[in-house]
Design a protein around this motif. Structure first.
Motif, PDB file in Angstrom:
ATOM      1  N   ASN A 196       0.838  -1.210   0.000  1.00 23.61           N
ATOM      2  CA  ASN A 196       0.000   0.000   0.000  1.00 23.61           C
ATOM      3  C   ASN A 196       0.871   1.258   0.000  1.00 23.61           C
ATOM      4  N   THR A 197       2.198   1.076   0.099  1.00 22.04           N
ATOM      5  CA  THR A 197       3.130   2.209   0.164  1.00 22.04           C
ATOM      6  C   THR A 197       4.381   1.885  -0.637  1.00 22.04           C
ATOM      7  N   VAL A 198       4.775   2.817  -1.495  1.00 19.98           N
ATOM      8  CA  VAL A 198       5.976   2.619  -2.301  1.00 19.98           C
ATOM      9  C   VAL A 198       7.062   3.574  -1.817  1.00 19.98           C
ATOM     10  N   VAL A 199       8.228   3.008  -1.508  1.00 19.66           N
ATOM     11  CA  VAL A 199       9.403   3.815  -1.166  1.00 19.66           C
ATOM     12  C   VAL A 199      10.244   3.896  -2.437  1.00 19.66           C
ATOM     13  N   GLU A 200      10.241   5.072  -3.082  1.00 24.48           N
ATOM     14  CA  GLU A 200      10.925   5.210  -4.372  1.00 24.48           C
ATOM     15  C   GLU A 200      12.302   5.803  -4.121  1.00 24.48           C
ATOM     16  N   VAL A 201      13.329   4.984  -4.311  1.00 27.10           N
ATOM     17  CA  VAL A 201      14.694   5.438  -4.038  1.00 27.10           C
ATOM     18  C   VAL A 201      15.642   5.028  -5.167  1.00 27.10           C
ATOM     19  N   THR A 202      15.174   5.251  -6.400  1.00 27.56           N
ATOM     20  CA  THR A 202      16.082   5.068  -7.532  1.00 27.56           C
ATOM     21  C   THR A 202      16.871   6.368  -7.701  1.00 27.56           C
ATOM     22  N   TYR A 203      17.714   6.422  -8.733  1.00 26.64           N
ATOM     23  CA  TYR A 203      18.570   7.594  -8.920  1.00 26.64           C
ATOM     24  C   TYR A 203      17.775   8.783  -9.470  1.00 26.64           C
ATOM     25  N   THR A 204      18.332   9.967  -9.260  1.00 26.64           N
ATOM     26  CA  THR A 204      17.688  11.193  -9.761  1.00 26.64           C
ATOM     27  C   THR A 204      18.159  11.495 -11.178  1.00 26.64           C
ATOM     28  N   ASP A 205      17.190  11.779 -12.072  1.00 28.00           N
ATOM     29  CA  ASP A 205      17.517  12.291 -13.402  1.00 28.00           C
ATOM     30  C   ASP A 205      16.762  13.597 -13.554  1.00 28.00           C
ATOM     31  N   LEU A 206      17.507  14.685 -13.622  1.00 26.09           N
ATOM     32  CA  LEU A 206      16.863  16.000 -13.641  1.00 26.09           C
ATOM     33  C   LEU A 206      16.414  16.414 -15.041  1.00 26.09           C
ATOM     34  N   ARG A 207      16.791  15.631 -16.066  1.00 31.62           N
ATOM     35  CA  ARG A 207      16.321  16.004 -17.410  1.00 31.62           C
ATOM     36  C   ARG A 207      14.880  15.519 -17.609  1.00 31.62           C
ATOM     37  N   THR A 208      14.627  14.278 -17.221  1.00 28.47           N
ATOM     38  CA  THR A 208      13.295  13.700 -17.474  1.00 28.47           C
ATOM     39  C   THR A 208      12.555  13.329 -16.193  1.00 28.47           C
ATOM     40  N   GLY A 209      13.281  13.216 -15.086  1.00 34.90           N
ATOM     41  CA  GLY A 209      12.661  12.724 -13.852  1.00 34.90           C
ATOM     42  C   GLY A 209      12.498  11.210 -13.831  1.00 34.90           C
ATOM     43  N   GLU A 210      12.863  10.560 -14.939  1.00 34.77           N
ATOM     44  CA  GLU A 210      12.641   9.108 -15.049  1.00 34.77           C
ATOM     45  C   GLU A 210      13.828   8.312 -14.502  1.00 34.77           C
ATOM     46  N   PRO A 211      13.626   7.076 -14.093  1.00 31.02           N
ATOM     47  CA  PRO A 211      12.365   6.318 -14.129  1.00 31.02           C
ATOM     48  C   PRO A 211      11.433   6.627 -12.952  1.00 31.02           C
ATOM     49  N   ALA A 212      11.919   7.489 -12.043  1.00 30.36           N
ATOM     50  CA  ALA A 212      11.157   7.707 -10.802  1.00 30.36           C
ATOM     51  C   ALA A 212       9.773   8.289 -11.076  1.00 30.36           C
ATOM     52  N   LEU A 213       9.691   9.181 -12.087  1.00 29.56           N
ATOM     53  CA  LEU A 213       8.416   9.838 -12.356  1.00 29.56           C
ATOM     54  C   LEU A 213       7.332   8.810 -12.716  1.00 29.56           C
ATOM     55  N   THR A 214       7.686   7.875 -13.578  1.00 31.37           N
ATOM     56  CA  THR A 214       6.706   6.835 -13.949  1.00 31.37           C
ATOM     57  C   THR A 214       6.387   5.944 -12.755  1.00 31.37           C
ATOM     58  N   HIS A 215       7.403   5.629 -11.965  1.00 30.74           N
ATOM     59  CA  HIS A 215       7.147   4.807 -10.764  1.00 30.74           C
ATOM     60  C   HIS A 215       6.120   5.497  -9.865  1.00 30.74           C
ATOM     61  N   ILE A 216       6.349   6.793  -9.636  1.00 30.26           N
ATOM     62  CA  ILE A 216       5.503   7.510  -8.666  1.00 30.26           C
ATOM     63  C   ILE A 216       4.102   7.731  -9.234  1.00 30.26           C
ATOM     64  N   ARG A 217       4.026   8.117 -10.512  1.00 32.70           N
ATOM     65  CA  ARG A 217       2.703   8.273 -11.157  1.00 32.70           C
ATOM     66  C   ARG A 217       1.901   6.976 -11.057  1.00 32.70           C
ATOM     67  N   THR A 218       2.587   5.866 -11.357  1.00 33.28           N
ATOM     68  CA  THR A 218       1.898   4.568 -11.349  1.00 33.28           C
ATOM     69  C   THR A 218       1.408   4.231  -9.947  1.00 33.28           C
TER      70      THR A 218
END
Ligand code: HSE
Length: 343
Positions: free
Chosen positions: A92-114
């Protein structure tokens, strides 16, 4: 509420939180009523495992330490990628701790949106999504009735965002200015002690302070991400990366450092945001700070930020800016806040 947690990413910061949970889970339950079970871990390098019955964190941590992989974990489903883990694990909770990409925000952005779209809480220390897509993710979280928390994205576990959002409400903030990157502050401090730039950077990497690609630190990109997050949260303005004027520390030589010291100054990489009429001016650049300025006394991995407010004058918060347990603590503090809010 019992937290069922999926870790997306299991590097320094993810392991930092896992160590804290493994070490003081019982105490967190007794003291704060914080009940949790880690049901999945997915990391693009270290492997993945999902077990709805709950994973044994000390075992996972020792596998990573000894083998660099969690694929030998004896139970559960293996080989799920990050999106499958977010979608199909019972977390029920996602801890998103992949690397930061400041150009696209990915892959974290898709992880968090999903995760948010599926009605899962998200806690993260990843700077990309909060810098590039804060409003979209905040609105999505509100629509789904879940939390999107990222205290660890700026100044690691030092409660800067909580301070500003919860305790400076009602005051107008006209300027924020401070040391927002631990690695560069560590390098500059070590150079003052006589280490070369290369030695100091290698030490920052060894200690787990630097980004996966340390250019992000020394060229000022990491501080830019933090300035963007502060602009989103505190100045209600959506700046673009290219609207932040940026200079890193790579042109600062030992001679510059010595010359500053002779003049009773220190070089610091300063990130700032200032209201100018209806505009907000954002900047990251090295500055020569006189020793009697509070920021000059902030050395090593420590960060500091001064808020200039109309009702309270200047308020400065000083504390760790990076680190395994320090950023792990930031994630824990977000989890505890969600726990308080939903119970
Ligand atoms: N590389 C970052 C720093 C980590 O040195 O500040 C914390 O955001």
């Amino acid at each position: 509420m019992k937290f069922t947690i999926a870790f997306i990413g299991f590097g320094t910061v993810g392991q930092g939180l896992a160590e804290i949970l493994a070490d003081r889970g019982k105490w967190l339950r007794e003291e704060y009523g914080f009940e949790y079970s880690v049901v999945a871990v997915s990391d693009s390098i270290k492997g993945s495992v999902c077990d709805p019955g709950g994973l044994d964190l000390p075992h996972l941590l020792s596998l990573v330490k000894e083998k660099g992989s969690i694929n030998d974990y004896p139970q559960g489903d293996k080989g799920w990628d990050s999106l499958k883990t977010i979608r199909q694990s019972p977390a029920n909770t996602v801890v998103e701790v992949t690397y930061t990409d400041l150009r696209t925000g990915e892959p974290a952005l898709t992880h968090i949106r999903t995760a948010l779209s599926l009605g899962k809480h998200v806690v993260t220390s990843n700077k990309g999504p909060a810098a590039l897509a804060y409003r979209e993710l905040r609105d999505l979280a509100r629509q789904k009735g879940v939390f999107f928390k990222f205290e660890g994205a700026v100044m690691s576990g030092t409660p800067l965002l909580n301070l500003a959002l919860n305790h400076l409400e009602g005051a107008r903030i006209s300027e924020v200015r401070g040391i927002l990157n631990g690695t560069t502050n560590f390098i500059l401090t070590q150079m003052e002690k006589g280490l070369s730039y290369e030695e100091a950077l290698a030490e920052a990497q060894r200690l787990g302070y630097a980004e996966a690609k340390p250019d992000a630190d020394v060229e000022g990109w990491d501080a830019v991400a933090k300035v963007l997050i502060l602009a989103n949260l505190l100045m209600n303005t959506q700046l673009k990366v290219e609207e932040v004027s940026r200079e890193g520390i790579t042109n600062i030589t030992p001679a510059h450092i010595q010359e500053a010291m002779r003049k009773k100054c220190r070089w610091k990489l300063i990130g700032s945001l200032r209201r100018e009429g209806s505009q907000v001016r954002a900047k990251v650049a090295p500055e020569k700070i006189p020793l009697d300025d509070i920021l000059a006394g902030v050395g090593g991995i420590t960060n500091a930020l001064t808020f200039s407010t109309d009702l309270l004058g200047k308020v400065t918060i000083v504390g760790p800016g990076a680190g395994r347990k320090e950023t792990g603590f930031a994630l824990l503090s977000d989890l505890l806040e969600i726990s308080r809010s939903v119970s």
